[in-house]
Design a protein around this motif. Sequence first.
Motif, short mmCIF file in Angstrom:
data_model
loop_
_atom_site.label_atom_id
_atom_site.label_comp_id
_atom_site.label_asym_id
_atom_site.label_seq_id
_atom_site.Cartn_x
_atom_site.Cartn_y
_atom_site.Cartn_z
N ASN A 87 0.83 -1.20 0.00
CA ASN A 87 0.00 0.00 0.00
C ASN A 87 0.87 1.24 0.00
OD1 ASN A 87 -2.08 1.76 0.12
ND2 ASN A 87 -2.86 1.12 2.10
N GLY A 88 1.40 1.58 -1.16
CA GLY A 88 2.19 2.79 -1.30
C GLY A 88 3.69 2.58 -1.32
N GLN A 89 4.16 1.38 -0.97
CA GLN A 89 5.60 1.17 -0.84
C GLN A 89 6.38 1.52 -2.10
OE1 GLN A 89 3.34 -0.60 0.59
NE2 GLN A 89 4.03 -1.72 2.39
N LEU A 90 5.87 1.13 -3.25
CA LEU A 90 6.62 1.37 -4.48
C LEU A 90 6.66 2.84 -4.86
CD1 LEU A 90 5.69 -1.69 -6.72
CD2 LEU A 90 7.52 -1.43 -5.06
N ASN A 91 5.70 3.60 -4.38
CA ASN A 91 5.71 5.04 -4.64
C ASN A 91 6.69 5.78 -3.73
OD1 ASN A 91 2.39 4.56 -5.37
ND2 ASN A 91 3.70 5.66 -6.79
N TYR A 92 7.16 5.09 -2.69
CA TYR A 92 8.11 5.72 -1.77
C TYR A 92 9.45 4.98 -1.77
CZ TYR A 92 4.18 8.38 0.08
OH TYR A 92 3.11 9.23 0.20
N GLU A 93 9.66 4.16 -2.78
CA GLU A 93 10.87 3.34 -2.87
C GLU A 93 11.81 3.93 -3.91
OE1 GLU A 93 13.26 0.62 -1.49
OE2 GLU A 93 11.18 0.55 -0.80
N ASN A 94 13.09 4.06 -3.54
CA ASN A 94 14.07 4.63 -4.47
C ASN A 94 14.79 3.59 -5.32
OD1 ASN A 94 13.60 7.33 -3.71
ND2 ASN A 94 14.97 7.12 -1.93
N ASP A 95 14.61 2.31 -4.99
CA ASP A 95 15.17 1.24 -5.81
C ASP A 95 14.22 0.05 -5.76
OD1 ASP A 95 16.68 -0.65 -7.18
OD2 ASP A 95 18.58 0.14 -6.44
#
Length: 436
Positions: A87-95
């Motif tokens: 739930n949102g992790q990929l939108n706040y992930e830099n890699d």
Amino acid sequence: MLFIMSTYSLSSNEATAKKFIRPNQTLVAALGKLTCYFDEVLEIKRLPHDDGALFELLKCPKKFAVSSIEEMQTSDGNKTRRAILMNGQLNYENDIQVLLKSLFPKLGRHDRIVAIAYNPYLYGLFPLVRWFFRKPKIAPPTTFLTQASLKAISTAGGFQLVKLKPLLPFGLHALPLIRNLAWNWLVVLRPVKTVNRDTKVSIIIPARNEKGNIENAVLQMPKLPVPHEIVFVEGNSSDGTWEEILKIRDKYKQLHEITCYQQKGKGKNDAVRLGFERASGDILTILDADLTMPPEKLPHFISAYLDGHADFINGDRLVYPMENNAMRFLNRLGNIFFAKALSFTLETKLGDSLCGTKLLSKRDYLRIVQWRNDFGDFDPFGDFELLFGASILGLGILDVPVKYKERIYGETNIHRFRHGFQLLRMTLIGLFKIRA
């Protein structure tokens, strides 16, 4: 993008969720239609601003959450189907590629990453939305993936993108331009993993008035890369098909494991269901007794599944040249029409929706049965309901081209107009119940 991953033990019910702000019901409904057919939902690394309301409301027999990937249990990938909620992790992930590669060894072949993602083309509106809803403490997303970048990163991380659906109410996501205005996407990723080569395959052969094809079905059976059994299901024949099956079973019992059953109901779909129910293999496939799909091509289906290319292998008769009179002109037009119609309805590209040969795991078939009980039982042949279920569950569908041959013995059991109207009805029902 907003993504969801899930893994924490939860015994609470929906009443617990009342303490949270109620999440968008479009998200809850879209995710719930998928997660209810998994054994477990796992949430991992919940974001600081996520109050957990969405996770609490999801329907699933078991729900778990962990704070890190290291805390996840490694799945053997055989029996349990897990939905990893992000739930949102990929939108706040830099890699993201590193994240996916870290997850990959923890997942079984039949686990799925189920994610909600922000529409990358609307990222400029995010500051305005934060201001409007008075949520300045929520950190703005840093990463927005387009469809192309999502597919590329998923592939590099060892995953296949099997579903990408804009989330809009009232079926608006089915409209070509309006769908681009969806704030969120539903994304499903499938880990690409191989299967052990000692997995048993059950080959279901429904047969009605096919006496002259029974022995050839066994004689033309090629050397398969895995252990196998042949399951004949005879239904209300008048030409001695059942007696022929019994004779062939005894004649070739040293070469193949052969079992046979007589159906009490009518039609191919009923016969296939009986064969699937009685099959002892972990992998199920269908071979029509008319042998218009040559048994020699079955290794293509099995190898595609074992090598991890998809969890649902579908035959495609419309690629290679057909033998003369193998398919009548109107039937060919109907097959093309239904392939296009189902591709639109399921948002999955299909080359042929009515080829009798399909392959999937028995565990996934049982999940499709569960889905069918909720959706409704409308399919006279069983092809559509298997494709519908495979798409809904995010199995990943792969078309395998086959050379379609002319029937040598007997007559077709298909009534193109009567059955065509039944299939059209199911397509329309699917359009409103699945795309809505």
